[in-house]
Design a protein around this motif. Sequence first.
Motif, PDB file in Angstrom:
ATOM      1  N   MET A 129       1.072  -1.237   0.093  1.00  0.00           N
ATOM      2  CA  MET A 129       0.010   0.236  -0.488  1.00  0.00           C
ATOM      3  C   MET A 129       0.725   1.424   0.040  1.00  0.00           C
ATOM      4  N   ALA A 130       0.755   1.802  -1.050  1.00  0.00           N
ATOM      5  CA  ALA A 130       1.305   3.249  -0.974  1.00  0.00           C
ATOM      6  C   ALA A 130       0.493   4.492  -0.026  1.00  0.00           C
ATOM      7  N   PHE A 131       1.869   4.948   0.458  1.00  0.00           N
ATOM      8  CA  PHE A 131       1.367   6.875   1.412  1.00  0.00           C
ATOM      9  C   PHE A 131       1.531   7.239   0.391  1.00  0.00           C
ATOM     10  N   VAL A 132       0.905   8.886   0.444  1.00  0.00           N
ATOM     11  CA  VAL A 132       0.875  10.083   0.109  1.00  0.00           C
ATOM     12  C   VAL A 132       0.574  10.668   1.204  1.00  0.00           C
ATOM     13  N   PHE A 133       2.106  12.032   1.651  1.00  0.00           N
ATOM     14  CA  PHE A 133       1.820  12.850   2.564  1.00  0.00           C
ATOM     15  C   PHE A 133       1.980  14.019   2.620  1.00  0.00           C
ATOM     16  N   LYS A 134       1.809  14.967   3.620  1.00  0.00           N
ATOM     17  CA  LYS A 134       1.507  16.530   2.626  1.00  0.00           C
ATOM     18  C   LYS A 134       1.805  17.430   4.150  1.00  0.00           C
ATOM     19  N   TYR A 135       2.583  18.531   4.277  1.00  0.00           N
ATOM     20  CA  TYR A 135       3.273  18.892   5.312  1.00  0.00           C
ATOM     21  C   TYR A 135       1.875  20.257   6.137  1.00  0.00           C
ATOM     22  N   LEU A 136       2.109  20.534   7.003  1.00  0.00           N
ATOM     23  CA  LEU A 136       0.728  20.846   7.522  1.00  0.00           C
ATOM     24  C   LEU A 136       1.207  21.547   8.421  1.00  0.00           C
ATOM     25  N   PRO A 137       1.519  23.127   7.894  1.00  0.00           N
ATOM     26  CA  PRO A 137       2.113  24.452   9.093  1.00  0.00           C
ATOM     27  C   PRO A 137       0.875  24.083  10.332  1.00  0.00           C
ATOM     28  N   SER A 138       0.896  24.528  11.623  1.00  0.00           N
ATOM     29  CA  SER A 138       0.221  24.595  12.905  1.00  0.00           C
ATOM     30  C   SER A 138       0.958  25.279  13.819  1.00  0.00           C
ATOM     31  N   PRO A 139      -0.222  25.232  14.741  1.00  0.00           N
ATOM     32  CA  PRO A 139       0.619  26.345  16.321  1.00  0.00           C
ATOM     33  C   PRO A 139       1.615  25.516  16.537  1.00  0.00           C
ATOM     34  N   LEU A 140       1.976  24.242  16.923  1.00  0.00           N
ATOM     35  CA  LEU A 140       2.166  23.151  17.035  1.00  0.00           C
ATOM     36  C   LEU A 140       3.834  22.932  16.519  1.00  0.00           C
ATOM     37  N   GLY A 141       4.046  23.391  15.751  1.00  0.00           N
ATOM     38  CA  GLY A 141       5.160  23.522  14.317  1.00  0.00           C
ATOM     39  C   GLY A 141       4.977  22.665  13.441  1.00  0.00           C
ATOM     40  N   LEU A 142       5.319  22.209  12.466  1.00  0.00           N
ATOM     41  CA  LEU A 142       5.065  21.893  11.254  1.00  0.00           C
ATOM     42  C   LEU A 142       4.509  20.236  11.754  1.00  0.00           C
ATOM     43  N   LEU A 143       3.406  19.228  10.580  1.00  0.00           N
ATOM     44  CA  LEU A 143       2.778  18.663  11.032  1.00  0.00           C
ATOM     45  C   LEU A 143       3.389  17.339   9.235  1.00  0.00           C
ATOM     46  N   THR A 144       2.986  16.420   9.565  1.00  0.00           N
ATOM     47  CA  THR A 144       3.123  15.428   7.990  1.00  0.00           C
ATOM     48  C   THR A 144       1.913  14.989   8.619  1.00  0.00           C
ATOM     49  N   LEU A 145       1.377  14.985   7.719  1.00  0.00           N
ATOM     50  CA  LEU A 145      -0.356  14.693   7.414  1.00  0.00           C
ATOM     51  C   LEU A 145      -0.008  12.907   6.326  1.00  0.00           C
ATOM     52  N   VAL A 146      -0.443  12.503   6.205  1.00  0.00           N
ATOM     53  CA  VAL A 146      -0.504  10.793   5.951  1.00  0.00           C
ATOM     54  C   VAL A 146      -1.567  10.220   5.421  1.00  0.00           C
ATOM     55  N   ALA A 147      -1.771   9.927   3.788  1.00  0.00           N
ATOM     56  CA  ALA A 147      -2.925   8.589   4.136  1.00  0.00           C
ATOM     57  C   ALA A 147      -2.872   7.988   2.818  1.00  0.00           C
ATOM     58  N   SER A 148      -3.640   6.935   2.552  1.00  0.00           N
ATOM     59  CA  SER A 148      -3.833   5.556   2.104  1.00  0.00           C
ATOM     60  C   SER A 148      -4.916   5.934   1.448  1.00  0.00           C
ATOM     61  N   ASP A 149      -5.177   5.131   0.297  1.00  0.00           N
ATOM     62  CA  ASP A 149      -6.337   5.076  -0.236  1.00  0.00           C
ATOM     63  C   ASP A 149      -7.526   4.959   0.157  1.00  0.00           C
ATOM     64  N   LYS A 150      -7.467   4.893   1.640  1.00  0.00           N
ATOM     65  CA  LYS A 150      -8.506   4.289   2.147  1.00  0.00           C
ATOM     66  C   LYS A 150      -9.060   5.187   3.424  1.00  0.00           C
ATOM     67  N   GLY A 151      -8.358   6.579   3.745  1.00  0.00           N
ATOM     68  CA  GLY A 151      -8.559   7.186   5.285  1.00  0.00           C
ATOM     69  C   GLY A 151      -7.131   7.672   5.698  1.00  0.00           C
ATOM     70  N   LEU A 152      -7.188   8.746   6.294  1.00  0.00           N
ATOM     71  CA  LEU A 152      -5.876   9.341   6.850  1.00  0.00           C
ATOM     72  C   LEU A 152      -5.207   8.369   7.792  1.00  0.00           C
ATOM     73  N   ALA A 153      -3.643   7.850   7.982  1.00  0.00           N
ATOM     74  CA  ALA A 153      -2.913   6.959   8.112  1.00  0.00           C
ATOM     75  C   ALA A 153      -2.451   7.632   9.848  1.00  0.00           C
ATOM     76  N   ALA A 154      -1.547   9.122   9.241  1.00  0.00           N
ATOM     77  CA  ALA A 154      -0.873   9.468  10.685  1.00  0.00           C
ATOM     78  C   ALA A 154      -1.202  10.948  10.429  1.00  0.00           C
ATOM     79  N   VAL A 155      -0.779  11.785  11.613  1.00  0.00           N
ATOM     80  CA  VAL A 155      -0.558  12.916  11.946  1.00  0.00           C
ATOM     81  C   VAL A 155       0.750  12.297  12.647  1.00  0.00           C
ATOM     82  N   LEU A 156       2.284  12.962  11.786  1.00  0.00           N
ATOM     83  CA  LEU A 156       3.144  13.278  12.698  1.00  0.00           C
ATOM     84  C   LEU A 156       3.453  14.446  13.403  1.00  0.00           C
ATOM     85  N   TRP A 157       4.399  14.805  14.115  1.00  0.00           N
ATOM     86  CA  TRP A 157       5.205  15.260  14.616  1.00  0.00           C
ATOM     87  C   TRP A 157       6.293  15.872  13.661  1.00  0.00           C
ATOM     88  N   GLU A 158       6.454  17.076  13.793  1.00  0.00           N
ATOM     89  CA  GLU A 158       7.892  17.547  13.458  1.00  0.00           C
ATOM     90  C   GLU A 158       9.320  16.646  14.367  1.00  0.00           C
TER      91      GLU A 158
END
Length: 162
Positions: free
Chosen positions: A1-30
């Motif tokens: 399964m391939a995962f796609v990610f994008k970065y999201l600037p937030s008040p708590l630093g840069l978050l990494t959002l990761v999704a599969s074709d089924k749904g959000l798989a992760a919200v990771l901290w900087e």
Amino acid sequence: MAFVFKYLPSPLGLLTLVASDKGLAAVLWEDDKPDRVPLKALEQGTTPILAQAEQELNDYFAGRRTVFTVPLDAQGTPFQKSVWDALSGIPFGETRSYGQLARQLGNPSAMRAVGAANGRNPISIIVPCHRVIGASGKLTGFAGGLEAKAYLLELEQGGRLL
């Protein structure tokens, strides 16, 4: 399964959002530990799921959202998933102890196992592991750090101090 990610600037630093074709798989901290949420075959990009997660998190940080509706696809053991489901049931602005969660899951002696599963929660903020505190009411470990945990709890409690 391939995962796609994008970065999201937030008040708590840069978050990494990761999704599969089924749904959000992760919200990771900087500064997340690389082995906390093992995901393979990541490619940068965007998907409707990532766009929805970004919008919902931006609304949350702006104080306009208390419930998330983005589809989720957390990868874990059956026990971990049961703990993450229990986390999702903690109401906005409230907290629970590890012991309360263990009792809710029908195994009062599993506090440490609940804590370990909580620490492996791949979908920080949206699956609200920050709402779990020690039995004494003190803040305990959090992948984003205790300052981030305090920030999230204060945001949810309307700025009230714990």
